[in-house]
Motif scaffolding. Structure first.
Motif, PDB file in Angstrom:
ATOM      1  N   TYR A  25     -23.071 -28.478  23.189  1.00 51.13           N
ATOM      2  CA  TYR A  25     -24.280 -27.688  22.938  1.00 51.13           C
ATOM      3  C   TYR A  25     -24.526 -27.524  21.438  1.00 51.13           C
ATOM      4  O   TYR A  25     -25.634 -27.763  20.948  1.00 51.13           O
ATOM      5  N   VAL A  26     -23.493 -27.131  20.713  1.00 55.86           N
ATOM      6  CA  VAL A  26     -23.650 -26.909  19.274  1.00 55.86           C
ATOM      7  C   VAL A  26     -24.027 -28.216  18.577  1.00 55.86           C
ATOM      8  O   VAL A  26     -24.881 -28.229  17.692  1.00 55.86           O
ATOM      9  N   HIS A  27     -23.406 -29.321  18.981  1.00 57.02           N
ATOM     10  CA  HIS A  27     -23.772 -30.608  18.400  1.00 57.02           C
ATOM     11  C   HIS A  27     -25.253 -30.889  18.625  1.00 57.02           C
ATOM     12  O   HIS A  27     -25.965 -31.330  17.716  1.00 57.02           O
ATOM     13  N   GLU A  28     -25.721 -30.623  19.825  1.00 53.02           N
ATOM     14  CA  GLU A  28     -27.129 -30.879  20.140  1.00 53.02           C
ATOM     15  C   GLU A  28     -28.066 -30.006  19.297  1.00 53.02           C
ATOM     16  O   GLU A  28     -29.022 -30.512  18.709  1.00 53.02           O
ATOM     17  N   ILE A  29     -27.808 -28.707  19.222  1.00 58.11           N
ATOM     18  CA  ILE A  29     -28.741 -27.856  18.458  1.00 58.11           C
ATOM     19  C   ILE A  29     -28.584 -28.028  16.959  1.00 58.11           C
ATOM     20  O   ILE A  29     -29.512 -27.705  16.214  1.00 58.11           O
ATOM     21  N   SER A  30     -27.463 -28.569  16.522  1.00 56.66           N
ATOM     22  CA  SER A  30     -27.302 -28.789  15.080  1.00 56.66           C
ATOM     23  C   SER A  30     -28.314 -29.810  14.564  1.00 56.66           C
ATOM     24  O   SER A  30     -28.599 -29.859  13.369  1.00 56.66           O
ATOM     25  N   GLY A  31     -28.882 -30.601  15.453  1.00 59.20           N
ATOM     26  CA  GLY A  31     -29.923 -31.538  15.056  1.00 59.20           C
ATOM     27  C   GLY A  31     -31.232 -30.859  14.715  1.00 59.20           C
ATOM     28  O   GLY A  31     -32.110 -31.460  14.089  1.00 59.20           O
ATOM     29  N   ASP A  33     -31.203 -27.362  13.536  1.00 57.32           N
ATOM     30  CA  ASP A  33     -30.946 -26.327  12.530  1.00 57.32           C
ATOM     31  C   ASP A  33     -29.535 -26.533  11.998  1.00 57.32           C
ATOM     32  O   ASP A  33     -28.566 -26.329  12.714  1.00 57.32           O
ATOM     33  N   THR A  34     -29.438 -26.951  10.765  1.00 58.66           N
ATOM     34  CA  THR A  34     -28.121 -27.229  10.189  1.00 58.66           C
ATOM     35  C   THR A  34     -27.617 -26.084   9.320  1.00 58.66           C
ATOM     36  O   THR A  34     -26.612 -26.219   8.645  1.00 58.66           O
ATOM     37  N   SER A  35     -28.268 -24.949   9.362  1.00 65.05           N
ATOM     38  CA  SER A  35     -27.884 -23.861   8.459  1.00 65.05           C
ATOM     39  C   SER A  35     -26.850 -22.906   9.056  1.00 65.05           C
ATOM     40  O   SER A  35     -26.252 -22.127   8.327  1.00 65.05           O
ATOM     41  N   PHE A  36     -26.606 -22.933  10.357  1.00 64.74           N
ATOM     42  CA  PHE A  36     -25.680 -21.972  10.949  1.00 64.74           C
ATOM     43  C   PHE A  36     -24.328 -22.605  11.270  1.00 64.74           C
ATOM     44  O   PHE A  36     -23.299 -22.124  10.826  1.00 64.74           O
ATOM     45  N   ASP A  40     -15.857 -28.212  10.519  1.00 67.06           N
ATOM     46  CA  ASP A  40     -14.785 -28.044   9.534  1.00 67.06           C
ATOM     47  C   ASP A  40     -14.027 -29.373   9.377  1.00 67.06           C
ATOM     48  O   ASP A  40     -14.377 -30.375  10.016  1.00 67.06           O
ATOM     49  N   GLU A  41     -13.016 -29.384   8.547  1.00 72.33           N
ATOM     50  CA  GLU A  41     -12.273 -30.607   8.251  1.00 72.33           C
ATOM     51  C   GLU A  41     -11.586 -31.183   9.486  1.00 72.33           C
ATOM     52  O   GLU A  41     -11.311 -32.381   9.552  1.00 72.33           O
ATOM     53  N   ALA A  42     -11.289 -30.342  10.462  1.00 74.28           N
ATOM     54  CA  ALA A  42     -10.627 -30.797  11.684  1.00 74.28           C
ATOM     55  C   ALA A  42     -11.621 -31.228  12.758  1.00 74.28           C
ATOM     56  O   ALA A  42     -11.225 -31.617  13.856  1.00 74.28           O
ATOM     57  N   GLY A  43     -12.927 -31.137  12.463  1.00 70.53           N
ATOM     58  CA  GLY A  43     -13.942 -31.540  13.426  1.00 70.53           C
ATOM     59  C   GLY A  43     -14.309 -30.466  14.426  1.00 70.53           C
ATOM     60  O   GLY A  43     -14.864 -30.761  15.490  1.00 70.53           O
ATOM     61  N   ARG A  44     -14.048 -29.207  14.110  1.00 74.83           N
ATOM     62  CA  ARG A  44     -14.410 -28.079  14.972  1.00 74.83           C
ATOM     63  C   ARG A  44     -15.645 -27.384  14.395  1.00 74.83           C
ATOM     64  O   ARG A  44     -15.752 -27.212  13.173  1.00 74.83           O
ATOM     65  N   TRP A  45     -16.531 -26.964  15.279  1.00 70.62           N
ATOM     66  CA  TRP A  45     -17.736 -26.269  14.836  1.00 70.62           C
ATOM     67  C   TRP A  45     -17.390 -24.859  14.381  1.00 70.62           C
ATOM     68  O   TRP A  45     -16.655 -24.141  15.053  1.00 70.62           O
ATOM     69  N   GLN A  46     -17.932 -24.474  13.239  1.00 73.66           N
ATOM     70  CA  GLN A  46     -17.760 -23.129  12.684  1.00 73.66           C
ATOM     71  C   GLN A  46     -19.132 -22.522  12.446  1.00 73.66           C
ATOM     72  O   GLN A  46     -20.044 -23.256  12.095  1.00 73.66           O
ATOM     73  N   PRO A  47     -19.334 -21.252  12.648  1.00 77.31           N
ATOM     74  CA  PRO A  47     -18.315 -20.306  13.100  1.00 77.31           C
ATOM     75  C   PRO A  47     -17.947 -20.543  14.565  1.00 77.31           C
ATOM     76  O   PRO A  47     -18.776 -20.989  15.363  1.00 77.31           O
ATOM     77  N   ASP A  48     -16.719 -20.240  14.892  1.00 77.26           N
ATOM     78  CA  ASP A  48     -16.218 -20.398  16.250  1.00 77.26           C
ATOM     79  C   ASP A  48     -16.444 -19.083  16.995  1.00 77.26           C
ATOM     80  O   ASP A  48     -15.667 -18.147  16.862  1.00 77.26           O
ATOM     81  N   ILE A  49     -17.516 -19.030  17.750  1.00 74.89           N
ATOM     82  CA  ILE A  49     -17.889 -17.790  18.445  1.00 74.89           C
ATOM     83  C   ILE A  49     -17.720 -17.891  19.957  1.00 74.89           C
ATOM     84  O   ILE A  49     -18.179 -17.015  20.701  1.00 74.89           O
ATOM     85  N   VAL A  50     -17.050 -18.920  20.422  1.00 71.15           N
ATOM     86  CA  VAL A  50     -16.899 -19.151  21.857  1.00 71.15           C
ATOM     87  C   VAL A  50     -16.302 -17.943  22.561  1.00 71.15           C
ATOM     88  O   VAL A  50     -16.831 -17.474  23.573  1.00 71.15           O
TER      89      VAL A  50
END
Length: 184
Positions: A25-31, A33-36, A40-50
């Motif tokens: 989901y985050v990958h899809e919406i990052s297309g 809006d890239t501001s939120f 990270d360096e390990a390939g995890r989406w930040q902030p991690d709010i899961v």
């Protein structure tokens, strides 16, 4: 196709599904809006709010006013897993007052809605919303990112079909927002 919704904060299987599909989901919406969200360096989406969305208690930092963890209306951040027959196919996240990240003058805010690609266009989203909205009577709000044309089309078409009252569509900071009332 039989659609149902499951409260993710109540079952381990629902929490696990949410944790697994959240990055998609985050990958899809990052297309749009890239501001939120950022990787990270390990390939995890930040902030991690899961975990905020599947916890049985909303953490105080996400609330406008403190509430006891024993408050019977906890959690104020809720994820509902959308099921098609017995298979999870998506989720919808809602914030309830006093959730901090929603307008002051509403009771409920749809923060996220996601369906896996194979379930889009099948009516699963609309059916899930038909089950969800009556659970939370009151004043609602939702926002679609300005460039997310598919989401804007979905909400523009679907909200009038759900029997909501006092439906208003606005542009706020370029995004499209809807406000409406759900009867109890």
């Amino acid at each position: 196709m039989s659609i149902s919704i499951i409260d993710a904060w109540r079952t381990q299987e629902a929490r696990e599904f949410f944790r697994n599909v959240w990055p998609m989901y985050v990958h899809e919406i990052s297309g749009f809006d890239t501001s939120f969200y950022v990787l990270d360096e390990a390939g995890r989406w930040q902030p991690d709010i899961v975990d905020d969305w599947v916890s049985s208690v909303t953490r105080p930092g996400n609330l406008r006013a403190p509430r006891s963890e024993h408050d019977s209306t906890q959690p104020f951040q809720r994820t509902h897993i959308i099921m098609s027959d017995t298979r999870p196919v998506g989720f919808v996240c809602v914030g309830l007052r006093p959730f901090k990240y929603m307008p002051d003058d509403v009771d409920v805010s749809i923060a996220e809605l996601f369906l896996i690609h194979g379930s889009r266009g099948t009516g699963a989203g609309r059916h899930a919303l038909q089950l969800l909205l009556p659970r939370y009577p009151g004043r609602w709000h939702l926002r679609a990112l300005r460039d997310n044309a598919r989401a804007i089309r979905f909400w523009t078409k679907t909200l009038p079909l759900l029997g909501v009252r006092d439906l208003e569509t606005r542009r706020e900071s370029g995004d499209v927002t809807w406000r409406f009332v759900v009867e109890g």
